[in-house]
Every structure is written in C-alpha cells, then in structure tokens.
Write a protein that holds these residues in place. Structure first.
Motif, PDB file in Angstrom:
ATOM      1  N   CYS A 127      -6.713   1.312   4.210  1.00  0.00           N
ATOM      2  CA  CYS A 127      -6.749   2.618   3.561  1.00  0.00           C
ATOM      3  C   CYS A 127      -7.682   2.649   2.358  1.00  0.00           C
ATOM      4  O   CYS A 127      -7.998   3.734   1.846  1.00  0.00           O
ATOM      5  N   ASP A 129       0.150   4.152   0.955  1.00  0.00           N
ATOM      6  CA  ASP A 129      -0.132   5.008   2.115  1.00  0.00           C
ATOM      7  C   ASP A 129       0.466   4.449   3.400  1.00  0.00           C
ATOM      8  O   ASP A 129       1.236   5.126   4.085  1.00  0.00           O
ATOM      9  N   CYS A 130       0.111   3.198   3.754  1.00  0.00           N
ATOM     10  CA  CYS A 130       0.549   2.669   5.049  1.00  0.00           C
ATOM     11  C   CYS A 130       1.720   1.698   4.926  1.00  0.00           C
ATOM     12  O   CYS A 130       2.341   1.344   5.937  1.00  0.00           O
ATOM     13  N   CYS A 178      -5.910  -2.318  -0.147  1.00  0.00           N
ATOM     14  CA  CYS A 178      -5.507  -2.250   1.255  1.00  0.00           C
ATOM     15  C   CYS A 178      -6.770  -2.185   2.107  1.00  0.00           C
ATOM     16  O   CYS A 178      -7.613  -1.306   1.906  1.00  0.00           O
ATOM     17  N   THR A 236      -6.831   1.836  -0.604  1.00  0.00           N
ATOM     18  CA  THR A 236      -6.086   1.989  -1.852  1.00  0.00           C
ATOM     19  C   THR A 236      -6.173   0.682  -2.634  1.00  0.00           C
ATOM     20  O   THR A 236      -6.303  -0.395  -2.065  1.00  0.00           O
ATOM     21  N   CYS A 286       0.840  -1.195   0.000  1.00  0.00           N
ATOM     22  CA  CYS A 286       0.000   0.000   0.000  1.00  0.00           C
ATOM     23  C   CYS A 286       0.878   1.250   0.000  1.00  0.00           C
ATOM     24  O   CYS A 286       1.790   1.358   0.824  1.00  0.00           O
TER      25      CYS A 286
HETATM   26 ZN   LIG Z   1      -2.841   1.044   3.449  1.00  0.00          ZN
END
Ligand SMILES: [Zn+2]
Length: 419
Positions: free
Chosen positions: A371, A352-353, A368, A373, A350
């Motif tokens: 998130c 983002d995380c 994900c 995504t 992911c």
């Molecule tokens: Zn994520």
C-alpha cells in the motif's frame, strides 16, 4: 523435662523411618511408667547431600530420667536392622533439662546451613547431655538439633502419622483414595497437602516402602486427626501426632543474587533476563538478573503445572524467587510476581491492509510494500499476560516437607495457592 534427640535411623533401601523409631522410644518409655509430653518432627536443611530426601530429626519430651531415656532409645536403635545399612550412622542425644542457648542456636542454624560433626561434638563435650552413636555417630548432629528445636522453631505445624502393621511393610498399601479426597476437602485448609487435586494424587500416602501408611499435615491438630478418621484403609498399627516445622519455609533465608552460596535456600528478587526455556526431560530454566549479577533458576519436570507459570514469565518481569541453590542453579519452590511487562514494541501493522510493515532501511522507519503506507517507528502494543501479581507455588505433589504452602498465609503479596 528430659529431651531425647534421635537421627539417622533411616535406610534408603528399606525405607525405615525415623519417626517410627521415635514412636517406639515413646512406647518403651510409657511402659516404664513415664509420660510423653511432646513428639517433635524437625526438618533440617534439605540440601544436606548424604541424607535421605526428608532430612528429619526427632525429639521426645518426657518426664523419664535421662538414664531411662537413653537406655530406651539405645535399645530401639540397636533393634533396627537398618544400623547395618552402610549409609546410616545413627545418633542419640539426651538432655536432662532445657538445652542451653548455644544448642538452640545450633538447632536454628541446622534448618539453613550444614553443620559438621566436630561442631556437634564440641557442644556435646561442653554439656551434661548423654549421647550414643553408631559408626561415627553422624546422627548426633541431627539429634542435637532436635534437642534444641522446641526453642528454635518459631512456626509450628502438625503431622498425624498412621503406621502399617509390620508384616505388611514393603507390600502395596491399601487405602481408599476416594475417602482420602473427601476427607481432604472437608478439612482444607486446616489440613493441607493431603492430596494434589490437579494430579489426582493422594500425596499423604507415601510411595516408598516403610512403616508409614499415611501422614496428614496441617495447622490444626484436630483437623489432621479428623482427616485420618475419615480414611478407609488397611488396619492402622500405630498412630502418633507430631509437632513439626514442616510447611514453614524455615530453610529459606533472605538474600540477593550476589550473596548466595551452594546448598542453602534463599528468597531473592531480580528481573527476568531471559524468558523460560524448556530443556530435555521437560525441565524449565529461567535466568534472572539483579545489580549486574545473573542467576539461573529451574523448575524441574516433577513440579508439573508450576512450569506453566514459569513459562508465562517474560524478560523484564520483576520477580521474587525462593528455593535451594544446587550447582549454581536455584531450584524454584515458589515465586512472586512483583511487576509485569505489559507492553511490547512491535513492527507496526499497515492501517490499510493489516499486514505487517517492513523496515524501509536503516533509520528509515517502516512501510507497507503493497500500500505504500509508512510509519516512523515501532508501535507500542499491549500484551496479554497470563500471570497476576503475587505468589505462585509448586503443587502439593512436588512440595518439599519444609516448604510453606501459600494457603497457610503470612506472605507479602496475594497468593495463588495450589491444592
Ligand atoms: Zn498495506
């Protein structure tokens, strides 16, 4: 020139060594006033099962008459108590001159195939050679191959052998290992396989009982003698320099997976089908594939750090392997990396995380959970490889006598030599 061939005077139990019998024959001939021109130590196909590990045959080139030579060799062989060993079947062959082409061809084949006694007997019957055999005289096979070796061997190396005083045979050898390592360093790589630095082992000093104190191998006879001169040890009883096909890969034939046969050694190329698995006892197995045919390859525990190189291979790598086929498995002596898999398809992370995404369902790509995504497909990721292109080999402590150390050169790719 008279050529004396000698084989199968070894004994498993007593560790008597054919090279020593050859030295005794040479000494006896010198006492008769003869000159010794060459001592040859010839390694034959190491896959021959009934032989002791080395499968060595010996040849002595001399100006003695064939009759004198046969008498000297017969006396030496009969003097060896080892004739009593059930599994030895010594043979002596004496050629009164240069051997004919069919004997040279027989010798060349003996590095790679397994000859039967009948073939040797047929050649002997057609020749003017003298011969002697004990029990069924199977040793005449190797003796005949040794007689043809001067012409059959294309790549010569040397071994300088020092022998122990007979009353010390069977007792622990007294050799100062520090001096062995120093001398080995000084003359490497003109002398090779003297020691194994990775294992801290003086490879030149045998473990088996028997007459050899140490044997120094190399491309340069002066370097082998110089290494010997640098070693502090118990008294040396006798010494001899042999010309030999050791360290030459004379047993290896080019092949493909579908053409291999048992008890022969090959060099062949394939793609790693399944990466290595470590089995019981630390043995490592790998499967390669080519043209729809598969072949299992093995790096056994005694090959030590070489197994790490084999474990570093991945499915899809293109490699050339070299070794002997036994029970359908190629026992790896060396391999060359031709092409490495450098990327891998992975479930995406992911953005983002950083967590690994999960499948969003069949043909739905990845998402994900935290998130939200998404990614449509797996990601292509570069992978670190712990191998380079070129040849890798077993360490000196695991080298077969006939196998060629990479440091000798002449390979078709860069080499990663073990020392
Ligand atoms: Zn994520």
């Amino acid at each position: 020139v008279t050529i004396v061939g000698l084989d199968d005077t070894d004994s498993r139990e007593r560790g008597m060594c054919t090279t020593y019998a050859a030295v005794q024959v040479a000494d006896a001939l010198r006492w008769e006033g003869a000159t010794i021109d060459r001592l040859l130590l010839v390694r034959l196909n190491p896959a021959v099962k009934h032989k002791t590990r080395g499968n060595a045959a010996l040849a002595i080139h001399t100006d003695a008459s064939p009759e004198t030579a046969l008498a000297a060799a017969t006396e030496v062989v009969e003097g060896l108590a080892e004739v009593a060993d059930e599994r030895t079947s010594p043979g002596v062959v004496v050629a009164p001159g240069e051997p004919p082409g069919e004997v040279v061809a027989f010798s060349r084949d003996a590095f790679r195939t397994i000859h039967d006694l009948a073939t040797a007997e047929r050649l002997l019957d057609r020749s003017d050679f003298r011969q002697a055999g004990w029990k069924e005289g199977r040793g005449r096979i190797g003796a005949l191959a040794a007689v043809g070796a001067a012409e059959a061997v294309e790549d010569w190396t040397y071994e300088y052998i020092a022998y122990r005083e007979p009353d010390r045979w069977g007792t622990p050898r007294s050799v100062d290992e520090k001096t062995v390592f120093e001398a080995a360093d000084t003359y490497y790589p003109r002398a090779w396989d003297t020691v194994d630095r990775g294992e801290g082992e003086a490879v030149c000093v045998p473990n088996a009982p028997g007459p050899i104190l140490y044997g120094i191998r190399g491309d340069d006879p002066y370097a082998t003698a110089a290494v010997a001169a640098g070693i502090d040890s118990e008294p040396v009883y006798a010494r001899a320099l042999f010309e030999t096909n050791q360290g030459t890969d004379a047993h290896i034939a080019p092949a493909s997976i579908e053409t291999v046969a048992e008890n022969r050694a090959y060099r062949l190329t394939g793609t790693v089908a399944e990466s290595a698995e470590t089995g019981q006892g630390g043995h490592v197995f790998l499967t390669i594939e080519d043209g729809g045919e598969r072949l299992r390859c093995a790096a056994f525990e005694p090959t030590k750090r070489f197994r790490d190189r084999v474990r570093a291979l991945r499915a899809g790598d293109r490699i050339t392997v070299a070794g002997e086929i036994t029970d359908g498995t190629l026992k790896l002596e060396k391999f060359a990396v031709r092409d490495l898999v450098r990327t891998e398809r992975r479930t995406p992370a992911c953005p983002d995380c950083g967590n690994r995404m999960e499948s969003a369902g069949a043909d739905q790509g990845y998402r994900c959970r935290d998130c939200g995504t998404t990614a449509p497909t797996k990601a292509t990721v570069e992978i670190e490889r712990d191998l380079e292109l070129g040849w890798y080999e077993v360490p000196p402590c695991a080298r077969r006598h006939i196998a060629k150390p990479l440091v000798r050169g002449g390979f078709d790719a860069p080499v990663h030599a073990e020392r």
